[in-house]
Design a protein around this motif. Structure first.
Motif, PDB file in Angstrom:
ATOM      1  N   ALA A  46     -28.539  30.732  15.339  1.00 59.25           N
ATOM      2  CA  ALA A  46     -27.591  31.265  16.329  1.00 59.25           C
ATOM      3  C   ALA A  46     -28.392  32.059  17.336  1.00 59.25           C
ATOM      4  CB  ALA A  46     -26.582  32.199  15.665  1.00 59.25           C
ATOM      5  N   VAL A  47     -27.810  32.258  18.505  1.00 63.96           N
ATOM      6  CA  VAL A  47     -28.477  33.156  19.452  1.00 63.96           C
ATOM      7  C   VAL A  47     -28.160  34.603  19.095  1.00 63.96           C
ATOM      8  CG1 VAL A  47     -26.683  33.044  21.250  1.00 63.96           C
ATOM      9  CG2 VAL A  47     -29.022  33.575  21.883  1.00 63.96           C
ATOM     10  N   GLY A  48     -26.909  34.865  18.634  1.00 64.42           N
ATOM     11  CA  GLY A  48     -26.548  36.209  18.203  1.00 64.42           C
ATOM     12  C   GLY A  48     -27.155  36.497  16.834  1.00 64.42           C
ATOM     13  N   LEU A 106     -28.675  26.622  23.253  1.00 72.07           N
ATOM     14  CA  LEU A 106     -27.206  26.547  23.238  1.00 72.07           C
ATOM     15  C   LEU A 106     -26.584  27.101  24.514  1.00 72.07           C
ATOM     16  CD1 LEU A 106     -26.842  29.672  22.638  1.00 72.07           C
ATOM     17  CD2 LEU A 106     -26.688  29.019  20.248  1.00 72.07           C
ATOM     18  N   ARG A 128     -18.433  37.623  21.390  1.00 73.34           N
ATOM     19  CA  ARG A 128     -18.093  38.145  20.072  1.00 73.34           C
ATOM     20  C   ARG A 128     -16.731  38.817  20.145  1.00 73.34           C
ATOM     21  NH1 ARG A 128     -21.275  35.076  18.509  1.00 73.34           N
ATOM     22  NH2 ARG A 128     -23.168  35.401  17.298  1.00 73.34           N
ATOM     23  N   HIS A 164     -14.445  29.023  17.506  1.00 72.93           N
ATOM     24  CA  HIS A 164     -15.892  29.262  17.645  1.00 72.93           C
ATOM     25  C   HIS A 164     -16.667  27.953  17.833  1.00 72.93           C
ATOM     26  CE1 HIS A 164     -19.142  32.466  16.693  1.00 72.93           C
ATOM     27  NE2 HIS A 164     -19.623  31.547  17.503  1.00 72.93           N
ATOM     28  N   MET A 172     -30.630  23.542  17.861  1.00 70.21           N
ATOM     29  CA  MET A 172     -30.623  24.868  17.212  1.00 70.21           C
ATOM     30  C   MET A 172     -31.335  24.810  15.863  1.00 70.21           C
ATOM     31  SD  MET A 172     -26.698  25.933  18.004  1.00 70.21           S
ATOM     32  CE  MET A 172     -26.614  27.383  16.951  1.00 70.21           C
TER      33      MET A 172
HETATM   34  C1  GLV Z   1     -23.018  31.689  18.064  1.00 70.12           C
HETATM   35  O1  GLV Z   1     -22.064  32.361  18.086  1.00 70.12           O
HETATM   36  C2  GLV Z   1     -24.357  32.120  18.322  1.00 70.12           C
HETATM   37  O2  GLV Z   1     -24.596  33.331  18.397  1.00 70.12           O
HETATM   38  O3  GLV Z   1     -25.223  31.259  18.431  1.00 70.12           O
END
Ligand code: GLV
Length: 318
Positions: A75-77, A100, A236, A283, A295
């Motif tokens: 994930a990026v987060g 992403l 988020r 999501h 990813m």
């Molecule tokens: C998805 O929510 C992410 O953070 O990649």
């Protein structure tokens, strides 16, 4: 071979690749592992490939075996991981930026359009086969030429801006730091978040989830928006104070809301479900196969760089 625990199921393209370069413990049942199970399966592992809905808390990280030296988040987060505790324990944390960006920016635009053009009510009506076209039927708000506020002008925010320019929107943004003019590309910077809100006929939320961004839209700050604002959140759920938003959607302060993310997802504040001016997705920000494969590859590359090639992983965040 170094050992890796993978906490959820990967796409087959990714699980094949990771199985070729590591000794892996895959989770092909895809059941969300409890902290106890993570600790059990992480035994003797050198790294963990994990996912945004798997919480790696301070307590859990402190109990991880000493052999674990890297946590690679798919994930990026990375709000699901206590990155400071990991750093103190000498564990590197990585994420999957860049790959992403486009998919998530697309979803932001979908949310803005779905909310502003009343897609939920439209679908419900079309299903009944009992609707009648008229000049004033299901009138929405048009994005063309309007002011779009972007909360968080990182990669995804900038990709949203790029798309919004195709709608001739005037782009405003708030970010911790002002961008260089080449990245800003004509967008108007607001140092204060309330100043951004005052200039947002539409708002796209694209900031990371953190203590700083939690409840940025709250009872006080929401007053700053022009009446009838359309808001989309692909970042988020915690950025929005839900009770405040629900009230504003009922009294018309907010014309419509598009949500892809939720506080405590997959649960949703049930009061939202009584509203028609809401466009919801579960999501799906990065949910295209090319993005998900990219990813996975990025998460595997980070493990491979650090554990096999002994070089710095590209996407270290702590
Ligand atoms: C998805 O929510 C992410 O953070 O990649």
């Amino acid at each position: 071979m170094k050992k890796i625990l993978v906490t959820r199921r990967l796409l087959s393209e990714n699980s094949e690749r990771i199985s070729n370069i590591f000794d892996v413990r895959l989770n092909n049942d895809d059941k969300l592992l409890s902290p106890k199970e993570i600790l059990k399966y992480a035994k003797d592992c050198n790294g963990i490939l994990t996912f945004p809905d798997t919480i790696l808390s301070k307590d859990l990280i402190l109990k991880l075996p000493e052999s674990v030296k890297i946590i690679s988040n798919y994930a990026v987060g990375f709000g699901n991981i206590d990155v400071d505790t990991a750093a103190n324990k000498g564990i590197i944390v990585t994420n999957t930026p860049d790959v992403l960006t486009d998919a998530t920016a697309d979803i932001s635009i979908l949310l803005l359009l779905g909310a502003s053009r009343r897609a939920y009510e439209g679908r419900k009506a079309a299903e009944t086969e009992n609707w009648k076209w008229s000049a004033d039927y299901l009138i929405g708000k048009q994005m063309t030429g309007k002011k779009l506020g972007i909360l968080g002008m990182g990669r995804i925010g900038r990709a949203v801006a790029k798309r919004a320019r195709g709608f001739d929107m005037e782009i405003h943004y708030h970010n911790r730091k002002r961008l260089n003019p080449d990245l800003e590309n004509g967008a108007i910077y607001h140092e204060e978040v309330n100043s951004l809100f005052q200039n947002s006929e539409f708002l796209s939320i694209n900031c990371p989830g953190s203590k700083d961004t939690e409840n940025l839209i709250n009872e006080e700050s929401i007053k700053n928006f022009p009446d009838g604002v359309v808001i989309a959140n692909a970042a988020r759920g915690e950025v929005i104070e839900d009770e405040t938003m629900i009230k504003a959607m009922k009294n018309g302060k907010v014309f419509a809301l598009g949500l892809d993310v939720y506080r405590g997802e997959p649960t949703i504040n049930k009061k939202y479900l009584e509203l028609n001016n809401l466009f919801l997705l579960p999501h799906l920000g990065s949910a295209t196969s090319s993005t998900r494969i990219a990813m996975g590859n990025r998460a595997i590359d980070n493990l491979d760089s650090f554990l096999n090639k002994k070089i710095a992983p590209k996407d270290r965040v702590n």
